[in-house]
Motif scaffolding. Structure first.
Motif, PDB file in Angstrom:
ATOM      1  N   GLU A 147      26.103 -22.191  -9.065  1.00 13.27           N
ATOM      2  CA  GLU A 147      26.974 -21.125  -8.536  1.00 13.27           C
ATOM      3  C   GLU A 147      27.114 -21.231  -7.025  1.00 13.27           C
ATOM      4  N   ARG A 148      28.352 -21.138  -6.544  1.00 15.92           N
ATOM      5  CA  ARG A 148      28.611 -21.209  -5.110  1.00 15.92           C
ATOM      6  C   ARG A 148      28.359 -19.857  -4.467  1.00 15.92           C
ATOM      7  N   LEU A 149      27.723 -19.889  -3.321  1.00 16.01           N
ATOM      8  CA  LEU A 149      27.497 -18.683  -2.527  1.00 16.01           C
ATOM      9  C   LEU A 149      28.596 -18.624  -1.472  1.00 16.01           C
ATOM     10  N   VAL A 150      29.573 -17.767  -1.711  1.00 13.36           N
ATOM     11  CA  VAL A 150      30.757 -17.689  -0.863  1.00 13.36           C
ATOM     12  C   VAL A 150      30.592 -16.555   0.148  1.00 13.36           C
ATOM     13  N   GLU A 151      30.751 -16.883   1.430  1.00 16.89           N
ATOM     14  CA  GLU A 151      30.562 -15.890   2.489  1.00 16.89           C
ATOM     15  C   GLU A 151      31.424 -14.653   2.267  1.00 16.89           C
TER      16      GLU A 151
ATOM     17  N   HIS B  89      22.329 -19.610   6.635  1.00 17.55           N
ATOM     18  CA  HIS B  89      21.747 -20.652   7.476  1.00 17.55           C
ATOM     19  C   HIS B  89      20.221 -20.636   7.367  1.00 17.55           C
ATOM     20  N   ARG B  90      19.640 -19.442   7.353  1.00 17.57           N
ATOM     21  CA  ARG B  90      18.199 -19.321   7.226  1.00 17.57           C
ATOM     22  C   ARG B  90      17.730 -19.823   5.857  1.00 17.57           C
ATOM     23  N   LEU B  91      18.483 -19.487   4.825  1.00 21.94           N
ATOM     24  CA  LEU B  91      18.122 -19.925   3.478  1.00 21.94           C
ATOM     25  C   LEU B  91      18.205 -21.444   3.360  1.00 21.94           C
ATOM     26  N   GLN B  92      19.188 -22.024   4.033  1.00 19.03           N
ATOM     27  CA  GLN B  92      19.315 -23.483   4.023  1.00 19.03           C
ATOM     28  C   GLN B  92      18.148 -24.124   4.772  1.00 19.03           C
ATOM     29  N   ALA B  93      17.773 -23.540   5.907  1.00 17.70           N
ATOM     30  CA  ALA B  93      16.650 -24.069   6.680  1.00 17.70           C
ATOM     31  C   ALA B  93      15.339 -23.966   5.897  1.00 17.70           C
ATOM     32  N   ASP B  94      15.228 -22.934   5.078  1.00 20.09           N
ATOM     33  CA  ASP B  94      14.022 -22.741   4.252  1.00 20.09           C
ATOM     34  C   ASP B  94      14.000 -23.654   3.033  1.00 20.09           C
TER      35      ASP B  94
ATOM     36  N   VAL C 127      18.692 -23.145  -0.395  1.00 18.20           N
ATOM     37  CA  VAL C 127      20.070 -23.477  -0.759  1.00 18.20           C
ATOM     38  C   VAL C 127      20.419 -24.812  -0.119  1.00 18.20           C
ATOM     39  N   VAL C 128      21.484 -25.430  -0.623  1.00 19.92           N
ATOM     40  CA  VAL C 128      21.921 -26.710  -0.086  1.00 19.92           C
ATOM     41  C   VAL C 128      23.418 -26.645   0.182  1.00 19.92           C
ATOM     42  N   LYS C 129      23.832 -27.210   1.316  1.00 20.86           N
ATOM     43  CA  LYS C 129      25.249 -27.255   1.685  1.00 20.86           C
ATOM     44  C   LYS C 129      25.784 -28.631   1.339  1.00 20.86           C
ATOM     45  N   HIS C 130      26.839 -28.667   0.545  1.00 20.12           N
ATOM     46  CA  HIS C 130      27.371 -29.933   0.077  1.00 20.12           C
ATOM     47  C   HIS C 130      28.370 -30.515   1.083  1.00 20.12           C
ATOM     48  N   PRO C 131      28.444 -31.840   1.182  1.00 21.86           N
ATOM     49  CA  PRO C 131      29.341 -32.494   2.141  1.00 21.86           C
ATOM     50  C   PRO C 131      30.806 -32.083   1.975  1.00 21.86           C
ATOM     51  N   MET C 132      31.216 -31.839   0.732  1.00 26.14           N
ATOM     52  CA  MET C 132      32.600 -31.466   0.466  1.00 26.14           C
ATOM     53  C   MET C 132      32.828 -29.964   0.591  1.00 26.14           C
TER      54      MET C 132
ATOM     55  N   GLY D  75      30.784 -25.850   0.395  1.00 31.43           N
ATOM     56  CA  GLY D  75      30.140 -25.004  -0.589  1.00 31.43           C
ATOM     57  C   GLY D  75      28.623 -25.012  -0.476  1.00 31.43           C
ATOM     58  N   ILE D  76      28.035 -23.865  -0.741  1.00 36.67           N
ATOM     59  CA  ILE D  76      26.587 -23.707  -0.701  1.00 36.67           C
ATOM     60  C   ILE D  76      26.115 -23.238  -2.070  1.00 36.67           C
ATOM     61  N   THR D  77      25.126 -23.911  -2.627  1.00 35.30           N
ATOM     62  CA  THR D  77      24.595 -23.566  -3.947  1.00 35.30           C
ATOM     63  C   THR D  77      23.067 -23.540  -3.882  1.00 35.30           C
ATOM     64  N   PRO D  78      22.419 -22.902  -4.867  1.00 27.09           N
ATOM     65  CA  PRO D  78      20.954 -22.902  -4.895  1.00 27.09           C
ATOM     66  C   PRO D  78      20.403 -24.326  -4.951  1.00 27.09           C
ATOM     67  N   GLN D  79      19.290 -24.530  -4.277  1.00 26.72           N
ATOM     68  CA  GLN D  79      18.626 -25.839  -4.298  1.00 26.72           C
ATOM     69  C   GLN D  79      17.883 -25.996  -5.621  1.00 26.72           C
ATOM     70  N   PRO D  80      18.205 -27.038  -6.404  1.00 28.76           N
ATOM     71  CA  PRO D  80      17.476 -27.245  -7.667  1.00 28.76           C
ATOM     72  C   PRO D  80      16.001 -27.499  -7.391  1.00 28.76           C
ATOM     73  N   PRO D  81      15.106 -27.032  -8.265  1.00 22.80           N
ATOM     74  CA  PRO D  81      13.670 -27.296  -8.077  1.00 22.80           C
ATOM     75  C   PRO D  81      13.396 -28.792  -8.044  1.00 22.80           C
TER      76      PRO D  81
END
Length: 212
Positions: A45-49, A68-73, A76-81, A83-89
């Motif tokens: 699922e995409r996390l849309v601002e 941004h904080r969630l990505q640093a932690d 979540v992961v930001k895709h090159p194309m 969109g931000i989605t949860p980071q898979p375990p």
């Protein structure tokens, strides 16, 4: 005491106090972080601002800061194309966390076993002994995700009893990161029964000064 009320008491028995922060970005961050750690947001699922801003009734700026904080932690992961989605375990990362948890738990029980004052451990044991004595019918009422939180609070409570606040903080962080796996297989009847019995056994050993 009803089972769910007892669970609520157990969840608070860890003795931790979260820092209060009323900022919107902090509120968004903490809320999304909790959902991600609990597996409530599907991996794809995409996390849309824009959508999140509508949900939290705020501008996109605090949402962007939270993401941004969630990505640093690493949540979540930001895709090159885009969109931000949860980071898979990540299996390797989870294995490392479990290894680290074992080391922390060993330190905690040894310090708690050697502590002169063990009232906190005795209180923990009493609460879990009460849970062990409820009827099978009422036992089914606690087969909820709250039981995972109660389990985490037991271990964090031991850390507090050991007097090592840094260990308690690191243990809490590890518990949050592995929770997404534990919550799905930790609320079966056999796991609940085993967990309650093991917690009482651990508390007895600590109270007796038997760290090993």
């Amino acid at each position: 005491m009803p089972p769910r009320d007892l669970l609520a008491e157990l969840m608070l028995s860890g003795g931790s106090e979260d820092m209060a922060d009323d900022s919107i970005a902090e509120r968004v961050y903490q809320d999304l972080r909790g959902e991600l750690l609990f597996g409530k947001i599907p991996l794809g699922e995409r996390l849309v601002e824009e959508h999140l801003a509508e949900r939290y009734e705020c501008s996109r700026t605090p949402v962007r800061e939270a993401l941004h904080r969630l990505q640093a932690d690493g949540h979540v992961v930001k895709h090159p194309m885009g969109g931000i989605t949860p980071q898979p375990p990540q299996a390797t990362a989870l294995e490392e966390l479990y290894e680290l948890r074992v080391v922390l738990e060993d330190l905690i029980v040894r310090r708690a076993s050697n502590a002169e004052e063990k009232l906190k451990v005795a209180d923990l044991r009493a609460s879990w002994a009460e849970l062990a004595n409820i009827s099978p019918e009422r036992r089914r009422e606690i087969a909820t995700p709250d039981f995972v939180y109660a389990d985490e609070a037991f271990h964090e409570g031991l850390a507090a009893a050991a007097g090592n606040h840094s260990a308690a903080r690191y243990l809490r962080d590890i518990n949050e990161r592995i929770r997404i796996l534990r919550v799905h297989d930790f609320t079966t009847d056999d796991r609940i029964d085993a967990t309650i019995a093991e917690h009482i056994e651990i508390a007895d050993a600590v109270l007796a000064g038997e760290a090993d």
